[in-house]
Design a protein around this motif. Structure first.
Motif, PDB file in Angstrom:
ATOM      1  N   GLN A  26      50.363  43.510  35.600  1.00 32.50           N
ATOM      2  CA  GLN A  26      49.297  43.898  36.523  1.00 32.50           C
ATOM      3  C   GLN A  26      48.131  44.493  35.743  1.00 32.50           C
ATOM      4  O   GLN A  26      48.317  45.067  34.665  1.00 32.50           O
ATOM      5  CB  GLN A  26      49.813  44.891  37.573  1.00 32.50           C
ATOM      6  N   LEU A  27      46.940  44.304  36.275  1.00 34.41           N
ATOM      7  CA  LEU A  27      45.696  44.772  35.654  1.00 34.41           C
ATOM      8  C   LEU A  27      45.478  44.165  34.266  1.00 34.41           C
ATOM      9  O   LEU A  27      44.691  44.661  33.485  1.00 34.41           O
ATOM     10  CB  LEU A  27      45.656  46.308  35.579  1.00 34.41           C
ATOM     11  N   ASN A  28      46.222  43.096  34.000  1.00 36.00           N
ATOM     12  CA  ASN A  28      46.006  42.336  32.776  1.00 36.00           C
ATOM     13  C   ASN A  28      45.827  40.879  33.203  1.00 36.00           C
ATOM     14  O   ASN A  28      44.703  40.483  33.543  1.00 36.00           O
ATOM     15  CB  ASN A  28      47.179  42.564  31.822  1.00 36.00           C
ATOM     16  N   HIS A  29      46.907  40.100  33.231  1.00 35.54           N
ATOM     17  CA  HIS A  29      46.759  38.719  33.723  1.00 35.54           C
ATOM     18  C   HIS A  29      46.470  38.722  35.211  1.00 35.54           C
ATOM     19  O   HIS A  29      45.710  37.899  35.716  1.00 35.54           O
ATOM     20  CB  HIS A  29      48.033  37.919  33.444  1.00 35.54           C
ATOM     21  N   ILE A  30      47.118  39.645  35.938  1.00 34.70           N
ATOM     22  CA  ILE A  30      46.865  39.799  37.375  1.00 34.70           C
ATOM     23  C   ILE A  30      45.809  40.889  37.530  1.00 34.70           C
ATOM     24  O   ILE A  30      46.043  42.031  37.142  1.00 34.70           O
ATOM     25  CB  ILE A  30      48.159  40.183  38.130  1.00 34.70           C
ATOM     26  N   PRO A  31      44.632  40.544  38.077  1.00 30.12           N
ATOM     27  CA  PRO A  31      43.512  41.491  38.033  1.00 30.12           C
ATOM     28  C   PRO A  31      43.548  42.555  39.132  1.00 30.12           C
ATOM     29  O   PRO A  31      42.502  43.015  39.566  1.00 30.12           O
ATOM     30  CB  PRO A  31      42.295  40.577  38.184  1.00 30.12           C
ATOM     31  N   PHE A  32      44.749  42.927  39.607  1.00 27.58           N
ATOM     32  CA  PHE A  32      44.846  43.996  40.609  1.00 27.58           C
ATOM     33  C   PHE A  32      46.199  44.680  40.459  1.00 27.58           C
ATOM     34  O   PHE A  32      47.095  44.152  39.773  1.00 27.58           O
ATOM     35  CB  PHE A  32      44.661  43.444  42.038  1.00 27.58           C
TER      36      PHE A  32
END
Ligand code: TYD
Length: 138
Positions: A26-32
């Motif tokens: 999360q907050l890396n590849h998944i932007p939330f």
């Protein structure tokens, strides 16, 4: 939000003769921040799901197994994304109509959401979606 804000994100892939490995953060590849994970499985071949928009929920969708299409629509333009590899994710921001179609037999869709389940977050009528979109309310 428009269909141009929908993005295919390539995930890390460690190929190995013992079997490959991929992951998401999360907050890396998944932007939330991930608040919810759900999955869609045992879909009869050729079936469709997910004709709706979310007011707030952002999504990240992975075809963990098999293949399906995600069709996104901002009221002006439509775009179709084919997901058929487990090391690609599709980021779908809030405020877009989206459908999932042409599931292959035994496909498995893994979905990450940015909010907890809330039926009030859904817009399930396409006419209402168009109205909200034209008023800038979604
Ligand atoms: P829905 O999101 O409408 O499915 P799809 O868009 O894939 O056709 O979800 C179907 C039902 O599942 C919905 O009526 C309520 C339930 N549900 C939950 O309770 N929690 C969840 O996180 C999700 C995604 C669905």
């Amino acid at each position: 939000m428009t269909v141009k804000d929908v993005k295919i994100i390539e995930l890390p892939k460690f190929t190995d003769p013992r079997g490959n490995l991929s992951f998401v953060e999360q907050l890396n590849h998944i932007p939330f921040e991930i608040k919810r994970i759900y999955w869609i499985y045992d879909v009869p071949g050729g079936e469709a799901r997910g004709g709706h928009a979310f007011r707030k929920n952002e999504e990240f969708i992975i075809a963990l197994s098999g293949a399906f299409e995600v069709i996104v629509d901002d009221g002006k333009q439509k775009k179709t994304f084919q997901l058929n590899r487990s090391y690609y994710g599709l980021y779908v921001p809030a405020g877009l109509w989206r459908e999932m179609e042409n599931f292959s037999t035994n496909s498995l869709a893994l979905e990450f959401g940015s909010i907890h389940y809330d039926e009030k977050d859904y817009v399930r009528s396409y006419d209402e979606f168009l109205k909200l979109k034209s008023h800038g309310e979604i």
